[in-house]
Design an enzyme around this catalytic site. Structure first.
Site: not given
Length: 307
Positions: A128, A181
């Site tokens: 991530e 993101t």
């Protein structure tokens, strides 16, 4: 086993009031991964379908997560990973998390489960970090554990799994625009007012209590984001229209899934979930924006082995 095939589910993170700490697992959409043991040491990405992603291990979230796991072990063999993407990258429903979590789960299974699912979260977070610039667990935790998950803290990592009320359904619309993101994190303010913090803490506590007690009215009152949604929602076309229409038609709450652009609603019962899907379809059909809609119960299992 020398080979394993996995279903790696999509996830919804933040859930309005739980920025970076709360997530849930979806049951109807997810990637597939196939992982093979190899006599050659290390990790190799051997096949990718459904997305244009890097094959270089250090540039692929699945590869990075897998390398973090292997670094913790002493083995004289390696693994080849096939990734079959069904979750679109940048959708806001945990595409990178599915890959990172799937890689560490599959390798762990092939090694005889030296780690628990909860322990695997920390390795998946490394993937991530590659995708978003920060190690966060609000997507990888529900992907691995199923249900809702609350990340109480990161030092040390403390994840609590929460069962979903039986009648709770999720409806998600993914308007296919690109919101990275990292860029969506950049729009957030580093400081918030005490008043906003108190409101947010109350909502998060109320939502957790509502989930445990299956109090749908309490869940409804708590699904409000005081802090992040006002800054991110202007980047999502028709967000306010979707939210207002959903709430008028009995959705418990509506918010941004992860960093967007997907929008989710929580609903009591499949009938309302389906009605909200029709509303979302009607709104985006009037635009030039392609979109996908998903309806799902909360997946209680998380990543699973398939044939």
């Amino acid at each position: 086993m020398n080979k394993i095939k996995l279903f790696c589910p999509a996830t919804v993170a933040n859930i309005c009031c739980g920025f970076d700490v709360l997530g849930l697992c979806l049951s109807t959409i997810g990637d597939e991964m196939i992982i093979h043991k190899s006599s050659k040491k290390g990790i190799r990405i051997t096949k990718i379908t459904g997305a244009d992603l890097p094959f270089e291990t250090e540039k692929n979230v699945a590869g990075v997560a897998a390398l973090a796991l292997l670094k913790d072990l002493d083995i004289d063999f390696g693994f080849d990973i096939e990734i079959h993407k069904k979750i679109k990258a940048g959708s806001g429903i945990g595409s990178s998390a599915a890959s990172a979590a799937g890689a560490v789960f599959g390798i762990n299974e092939l090694l005889g489960q030296p780690y628990s699912r909860k322990e695997l979260v920390e390795f998946a977070m490394k993937g991530e970090a590659l995708a978003s610039g920060s190690e966060h667990a609000d997507n990888v935790a529900p992907a691995l554990l199923g249900g809702f998950t609350l990340v109480r803290g990161y030092n040390p990592l403390d994840v609590i799994r929460i069962e979903s009320p039986a009648e709770l359904y999720v409806t998600v619309v993914h308007p296919q625009i690109e919101l990275k993101t990292s860029e969506m994190r950049a729009v957030l303010k580093p400081e918030i007012t005490l008043k906003s913090a108190i409101t947010q803490w109350g909502n998060l506590g109320g939502l957790i209590a509502g989930l445990y007690t299956e109090d749908y009215e309490l869940i409804k009152r708590s699904l409000h984001d005081e802090i992040v949604e006002p800054l991110r929602s202007p980047f999502i076309p028709n967000f306010d229209l979707v939210k207002n229409s959903a709430l008028k038609n009995n959705a418990l709450g509506c918010g941004i899934s992860g960093s967007g652009p997907s929008i989710f609603t929580l609903n009591k019962g499949i009938k309302i979930a389906n009605n909200i899907a029709v509303i979302m379809k009607d709104i985006y059909s009037k635009t030039n924006i392609p979109f996908e809609i998903h309806i799902s119960k909360i997946d209680s299992q998380g990543i699973r082995i398939i044939n």
